[in-house]
Design a protein around this motif. Sequence first.
Motif, PDB file in Angstrom:
ATOM      1  N   GLY A  44      -3.939  -1.936   7.350  1.00 62.06           N
ATOM      2  CA  GLY A  44      -4.894  -1.536   6.317  1.00 62.06           C
ATOM      3  C   GLY A  44      -5.306  -0.085   6.445  1.00 62.06           C
ATOM      4  O   GLY A  44      -5.233   0.688   5.480  1.00 62.06           O
ATOM      5  N   ILE A  50      -9.238  -0.328  -0.310  1.00 67.17           N
ATOM      6  CA  ILE A  50      -8.014  -0.768  -0.992  1.00 67.17           C
ATOM      7  C   ILE A  50      -8.257  -0.839  -2.497  1.00 67.17           C
ATOM      8  O   ILE A  50      -7.453  -0.383  -3.305  1.00 67.17           O
ATOM      9  CB  ILE A  50      -7.508  -2.128  -0.458  1.00 67.17           C
ATOM     10  CG1 ILE A  50      -6.916  -1.987   0.946  1.00 67.17           C
ATOM     11  CG2 ILE A  50      -6.445  -2.708  -1.409  1.00 67.17           C
ATOM     12  CD1 ILE A  50      -6.532  -3.309   1.595  1.00 67.17           C
ATOM     13  N   LEU A  70       0.812  -1.218   0.000  1.00 67.43           N
ATOM     14  CA  LEU A  70       0.000   0.000   0.000  1.00 67.43           C
ATOM     15  C   LEU A  70       0.843   1.264   0.000  1.00 67.43           C
ATOM     16  O   LEU A  70       0.513   2.229  -0.701  1.00 67.43           O
ATOM     17  CB  LEU A  70      -0.940   0.018   1.206  1.00 67.43           C
ATOM     18  CG  LEU A  70      -2.088  -0.982   1.193  1.00 67.43           C
ATOM     19  CD1 LEU A  70      -2.834  -0.957   2.527  1.00 67.43           C
ATOM     20  CD2 LEU A  70      -3.039  -0.700   0.033  1.00 67.43           C
ATOM     21  N   LEU A  93      -4.267   2.996   3.963  1.00 70.18           N
ATOM     22  CA  LEU A  93      -5.321   3.715   3.237  1.00 70.18           C
ATOM     23  C   LEU A  93      -5.286   5.208   3.535  1.00 70.18           C
ATOM     24  O   LEU A  93      -5.512   6.033   2.645  1.00 70.18           O
ATOM     25  CB  LEU A  93      -6.686   3.122   3.594  1.00 70.18           C
ATOM     26  CG  LEU A  93      -6.922   1.726   3.019  1.00 70.18           C
ATOM     27  CD1 LEU A  93      -8.085   1.049   3.717  1.00 70.18           C
ATOM     28  CD2 LEU A  93      -7.124   1.791   1.512  1.00 70.18           C
ATOM     29  N   ALA A 147      -2.481  -6.203  -2.333  1.00 67.65           N
ATOM     30  CA  ALA A 147      -2.784  -5.825  -0.947  1.00 67.65           C
ATOM     31  C   ALA A 147      -4.158  -6.354  -0.546  1.00 67.65           C
ATOM     32  O   ALA A 147      -4.332  -6.890   0.554  1.00 67.65           O
ATOM     33  CB  ALA A 147      -2.716  -4.308  -0.772  1.00 67.65           C
ATOM     34  N   ALA A 148      -5.134  -6.223  -1.444  1.00 63.55           N
ATOM     35  CA  ALA A 148      -6.496  -6.712  -1.149  1.00 63.55           C
ATOM     36  C   ALA A 148      -6.499  -8.230  -0.997  1.00 63.55           C
ATOM     37  O   ALA A 148      -7.150  -8.767  -0.096  1.00 63.55           O
ATOM     38  CB  ALA A 148      -7.470  -6.273  -2.246  1.00 63.55           C
ATOM     39  N   ASP A 185      -2.756  -2.636  -5.526  1.00 66.29           N
ATOM     40  CA  ASP A 185      -4.017  -2.654  -4.782  1.00 66.29           C
ATOM     41  C   ASP A 185      -4.563  -4.081  -4.724  1.00 66.29           C
ATOM     42  O   ASP A 185      -5.008  -4.541  -3.678  1.00 66.29           O
ATOM     43  CB  ASP A 185      -5.059  -1.745  -5.444  1.00 66.29           C
ATOM     44  CG  ASP A 185      -4.754  -0.264  -5.308  1.00 66.29           C
ATOM     45  OD1 ASP A 185      -3.906   0.087  -4.457  1.00 66.29           O
ATOM     46  OD2 ASP A 185      -5.357   0.527  -6.050  1.00 66.29           O
ATOM     47  N   ILE A 245     -12.183  -1.791   4.600  1.00 64.85           N
ATOM     48  CA  ILE A 245     -10.779  -1.829   4.174  1.00 64.85           C
ATOM     49  C   ILE A 245     -10.669  -2.413   2.765  1.00 64.85           C
ATOM     50  O   ILE A 245      -9.973  -1.855   1.903  1.00 64.85           O
ATOM     51  CB  ILE A 245      -9.918  -2.629   5.181  1.00 64.85           C
ATOM     52  CG1 ILE A 245      -9.790  -1.856   6.496  1.00 64.85           C
ATOM     53  CG2 ILE A 245      -8.523  -2.913   4.602  1.00 64.85           C
ATOM     54  CD1 ILE A 245      -9.166  -2.648   7.633  1.00 64.85           C
TER      55      ILE A 245
END
Length: 187
Positions: free
Chosen positions: A97, A157, A36, A101, A54-55, A51, A153
């Motif tokens: 997270g 993301i 992130l 963000l 990370a997700a 993204d 989150i």
Amino acid sequence: MVEAVLNKRIILTNINIPNILAFIRLFIAPIMFMFLVNRDLFANIHPSWLDFLAAFLFVFASLTDFFDGYIARKFNQITQLGKILDPLADKMLTLAGFLGLMMLDRANPWAIYLILTREFFITGLRVAAVSENKEISASFLGKIKTITQMFAIGFLIMNWPGGTLLLWLAVFITLYSGYEYIKEYLK
């Protein structure tokens, strides 16, 4: 000699699938955070893929949260270490997270501040309760809070519509469930 045997027995008692899953969450959180916020390390990768990575890590780690609790209860593998490690791993994941963000300017700093303040306060309260041999288990609203935070989150993301609305819904549920935990502790 007896002490060594007892220490070995304590270690083996704490090595179980739920605790391993909690350790996996602890390991995943900084990697997800790196995807992130350290986008310059991955200059050749499109930000949307970062993204996605990370997700993916967040969803995988969130699933370990579900399964460690389920397995611990179903197979009676609840340990003192797990009672402390599980909420700590959850907070490390949500911290990674939410801070990531916020640094990407996808989450309101006040929303993050309110959520994280409540999370750390209640985690400290739960750890104090465990040390006093009190049980403060997750309430139904606490589980709804976790699910709402996880969806918020995930949506933020991926930069999907509705992420900000989910974030503020998570703030409201988070604060109210915190009130419930405090009430339960004071009983």
